[in-house]
Scaffold this active site. Sequence first.
Site, PDB file in Angstrom:
ATOM      1  CE1 TYR B 260      -4.277  -1.278  -0.292  1.00 45.80           C
ATOM      2  CE2 TYR B 260      -3.161  -3.137   0.721  1.00 45.80           C
ATOM      3  CZ  TYR B 260      -4.236  -2.616   0.017  1.00 45.80           C
ATOM      4  OH  TYR B 260      -5.249  -3.439  -0.388  1.00 45.80           O
ATOM      5  CG  HIS B 414      -5.766  -3.288   3.251  1.00 44.19           C
ATOM      6  ND1 HIS B 414      -6.614  -4.159   2.622  1.00 44.19           N
ATOM      7  CD2 HIS B 414      -6.103  -2.047   2.811  1.00 44.19           C
ATOM      8  CE1 HIS B 414      -7.416  -3.476   1.806  1.00 44.19           C
ATOM      9  NE2 HIS B 414      -7.139  -2.196   1.918  1.00 44.19           N
TER      10      HIS B 414
END
Lengths: 735, 735
Positions: B260, B414
């Site tokens: 990310y 996440h």
Amino acid sequence: MNTPFLLQKLKLLTLTIFTLLLSCSVQASHPNLVITQSDVLDMRKAITEQGRFASAYEKLKANVDLQMALPIEVPIPKDGGGGYTHERHKKNYQLMYDAGILFQLSQDKAYADYVRDMLLAYAQLYPTLDLHPARKVKSQNAGKLFWQSLNEAVWLVHTIQAYDLVYSALSAQDIISIETKLLKPVALFLSEGQPSTFNKVHNHGTWATAGVGMAGYVMNEPEWVDKALYDLQKSGKGGFLKQLDELFSPQGYYNEGPYYQRYALLPFVTFAKAIANNEPQRKIFQYRDGILLKAIDTTIQLSYDGLFFPINDAIKSKGIDTIELVHGVALAYNLTDAAGYLDIARQQDHIILSGDGLKVAQALDNGLAEPYAFRSVAFGDGSDGKQGALVIMRSQLAGDQALLFKPAAQGLDHGHFDKLTWQFYDQAKEIVSDYGAARFLNVEAKFGGRYLPENESYAKQTVAHNTVVVDETSHFDGDVEVGNQNAPVLNYFETSPLGTVASAKIDTAYQGVELKRTIALVNLAELEKTIVLDLFNVAASGEHQLDLPLHYQGQLIDTNFALSVSTNQLSALGTKNGYHHLWLKGRGLPKHRLAKVSWLNENGRFYTHTSLVNGQEEFLFTQLGANDPHFNLRNEQAFVRRVTNKNQHQFISVLEPHGEYNPGKEFTLEAESQLTELGYSQQGNVMLVDITIAGVSYLIAINQAPEASIKQDFQYQDQSFSANGRLAVFALNDH
Amino acid sequence: MNTPFLLQKLKLLTLTIFTLLLSCSVQASHPNLVITQSDVLDMRKAITEQGRFASAYEKLKANVDLQMALPIEVPIPKDGGGGYTHERHKKNYQLMYDAGILFQLSQDKAYADYVRDMLLAYAQLYPTLDLHPARKVKSQNAGKLFWQSLNEAVWLVHTIQAYDLVYSALSAQDIISIETKLLKPVALFLSEGQPSTFNKVHNHGTWATAGVGMAGYVMNEPEWVDKALYDLQKSGKGGFLKQLDELFSPQGYYNEGPYYQRYALLPFVTFAKAIANNEPQRKIFQYRDGILLKAIDTTIQLSYDGLFFPINDAIKSKGIDTIELVHGVALAYNLTDAAGYLDIARQQDHIILSGDGLKVAQALDNGLAEPYAFRSVAFGDGSDGKQGALVIMRSQLAGDQALLFKPAAQGLDHGHFDKLTWQFYDQAKEIVSDYGAARFLNVEAKFGGRYLPENESYAKQTVAHNTVVVDETSHFDGDVEVGNQNAPVLNYFETSPLGTVASAKIDTAYQGVELKRTIALVNLAELEKTIVLDLFNVAASGEHQLDLPLHYQGQLIDTNFALSVSTNQLSALGTKNGYHHLWLKGRGLPKHRLAKVSWLNENGRFYTHTSLVNGQEEFLFTQLGANDPHFNLRNEQAFVRRVTNKNQHQFISVLEPHGEYNPGKEFTLEAESQLTELGYSQQGNVMLVDITIAGVSYLIAINQAPEASIKQDFQYQDQSFSANGRLAVFALNDH
């Protein structure tokens, strides 16, 4: 004169006589086996100039210099394959060979002395040896230095060349010791001592005859050469020439498959080169219409992306860079000057220090390489080329694709029960795969590095392949002898820009059952796609269960029919013949006309297998690994299409590569099959497959007529078609 | 005058006023976002000269020319991620951006016209749109062109740049249409229209603020820039600067992990560049001690062999060649002139057509690249850098090895429940691995291409990682909120030529249980080997079952203890928390002091994991795939060390890479572990591991003292030792 003095005189006399004999030897010059004196002169010049040859020389020299700095080790034989003494003796023959070459090229006697010292150490050891302690019980081919005489023959092939290379630097005394205590006894042990191996028309025999024959040239024993060529009785029923007659098909295909073909190649290439140099009048390279060159070329053709097709007992990482084929390609280039061999040599990236190697190196230095042409071809099997065939289909339309279809003969002890199986390759990956051999070569913890028990219980069994299994029993009921006597029949093979098609059958794999398979790799030019058509017909006198497995490499993505999956408990699919190694993960009975199974491979390409079903084919999804207490098997995936109580069934399917999964670049293209229609019909001799894919409709016609050349006319959906040859492809939208 | 005439007059007047307004805009010049007019002049010159930049230009031009030959498609939004309209709108913004660049470089108005036409098509479509039909129910961040507003923000970031690039070629009329019907409404929708997303300190907020802020610069709305920087209320509690403050640790580590981090990077890099070009006085690149450059550099450090370490929800094929990092590296090089970034740019093999890209291209053309230095480093986590750490250890002693140790914070939605887990890499392969995310990005058949259910039920669970699971329950009982509030503590980290060591603990993953792990990557210089030491201590107030899984990549070769293997039937290891996805294949209770498990990876290297056991640790061998009705999971292997009814236990183990399996060249070296002794003891603050490997005995001392600098003296086997720092390695044979 006292007795000691007499003895000494006698010894001296013997030596003199021997020396005289040596000087009038037939082979007056050394070296003269694979490398000749004339080669040596060229090679000596080449190492003074920049280029691949000089680099290879420097590299070998640096490596051997390192080894020569260590003490010579010639241990008493003790270990089997992979063990210390085994590996050491293997290393020694290679070292002697390499040092022999370096002596000839550098003319530095240190290399010759090293070879001499090692030979003398062996000459001291060898007479003390009985059969190897790690030999197999009751084996007829035990060695002395090695657990099996095969290794001993390989040792001789290398060592006799090393000896020839340093001969000129040896004293007469050393020559006597080495020949009488070592080389002649080894040669006799491998010939007279093991007649069954020596006379056998088999690659073990080739190594033995090559070693003994070359020993005959070097040590002036023409009788040995004759025996090597014609067998111990000089009958011509065995020996090297018989091996050339029988071990290869007329096209140069070796019955056991490419993994063993490349292994078998080295003694053929080596001994043939020695024969050509010593007795050019034998025209060995012209023998049987140039069979040796064909054998080399076929070995190359039997590769994909640098690796050999893994049929039979093959370990998958073997490829064209194998040292045996390096020698083969160098010879092939020298014999033909065909620039394609340079392409292969470039990929091998290994220059051998020989006359052939020099020619390759210089041609590569001069940029003469051209792409080697891989072909679609059916290699007839058996010495007459009529024991079935191994079929390779290739297409470059949508990347580098290859399909192997195997209506080949059993291929002796290393053969698998896989009549009419196939494999498919795309983008340098296995897509529809074969397990190969179950073996971790030389890994002691894995059954001593030998073939694993699972090689018999799974890898050889029919269910481990992509072909029909009747009643969960392997072809020929798993009997090699029966298999060796019953090959499939290749009905036809044809290749054209439209694609490649082959059809074959066998009615001896199962009593009362005929298996007939037609496979085509079809180019759909409009779509820049290639698909595989697979039409497998089974006709039996009684009712049977018919299973057709497909072993695929990748992750299952989707099926277009419901699956009942075993989520909490797995059981083995069966109890024997390889079925006991398969976990049954799920099953489904597709009702639709088209049953689709899609998977994604590690290259990020999707593959969809579409079957034309009528609600009778059950799909069983399996994973390998049951009854595997030692974790010996790879946990690969398959699905098995099954029909029961059938005396006739036709499995019809299409394999379609499509799309791209690229999570790195975050895009996914055509993840779904584009095949929307599939139909099958037959008109007389013509099998018709109609298929709609990505909106384009095709009619594919395969002409089964006994005579391929006959033009076939037929009607389809009110249109008239005319097909010449075996395979015709019509894009219907164009009409 | 009649009304129509008056209306026309009014319209003309409006246009005139608007045009006047435009001409006195703050941003008088276009383009001036990431690319400035001065950049454009340099780039126009570069494309006339040979080199990487001109090649990249030609390549882009060829590609865009092909696309421009097709009709413009601006479809009515319909599909979710991966579907046609979704992908088409993504493609469109990229096309407009590329064509905009090409217009500036070629000065060919056809490119500007293309962008204009597409913008006008959007200007026609956009006012008709309601929220996207495929949006998630009750979602607060639905888009109009896309199912989620995140994509819409990305669309704006690209499109506003495209607009800026072609601005000079647009008529005043078109400018009005495009701004009033499209760009301003989109910017307002993404800011005032979705305050919760816009103000959120989160990467979705970064895209929104970047898009809106750049729109403010281009369309002369300084208020929008302020809101983008400080949040809608200009409070400074949200907005771009707050995101720079909070989303990165002081070293530039992004809380969610590298997968990310690289995604988040692009809007940061893009908007910061626009800020620097428009308002240099803000010194954005110096902000927070140069946090943006640190973030870029850290992203590179978080890779191995070109791929990001796959922690948390990561798809494994993402790596340094990702477009976001191409932009980042170009900026980093421009800011620093550090030649190591050119090494990365060379590997990325992608030149962007910008001022930064030009500088990289020219430097690469001039051969200025130098190896980028990958380091062993502990990246503090959290905005203060004190919420645990992500530790990377590297060694070049025996090939390119890397170890990731993760006492990092949860990392938001996440994040995985994997406190103190580790991963190991060797020779460009995963050896001890992490599953990563369970997802097939954009593959419709796999749960619409979204995160699979198995991402929650397996991939995020603790048992999917290489760390302790207490009572078959995941860390924080699988509660993200609790996880986000409780990070581990990094006790120490040290790297030296001897190796790298780190120790960390957490007492909040389970109530009443402290997990403490010390991991060292130790260089054994004498043997040219690197080993991993893993000391995992669990101390609890009550009795528990403690499981320590190890997920390995390769084929199990051997264990030095007996296994009881489930050969005919498999069952799941447990019923929940990921255990229900693991088939139990076999189990063993090693009695010896040393329990060894060896495997072979696809590179042909062996790995042996040796545990110091006392007869209490049971080894459970598993394969992933139970309760997986859709074949969503990869069938990977693991073994789980288990002790039961324990309130204290120390798992002590060593991972040893060794040997080589080369069936291609037919040799196998050191297939067996060379570790013969392993002992553990403790003296005060010093943990002592004695180990004998390949005949060499080592004493490895790890100093646990609160102050690392304190020198530690200790006795071992009647010898005196003295250690400075955390890690000391003594070759005992040398004493």
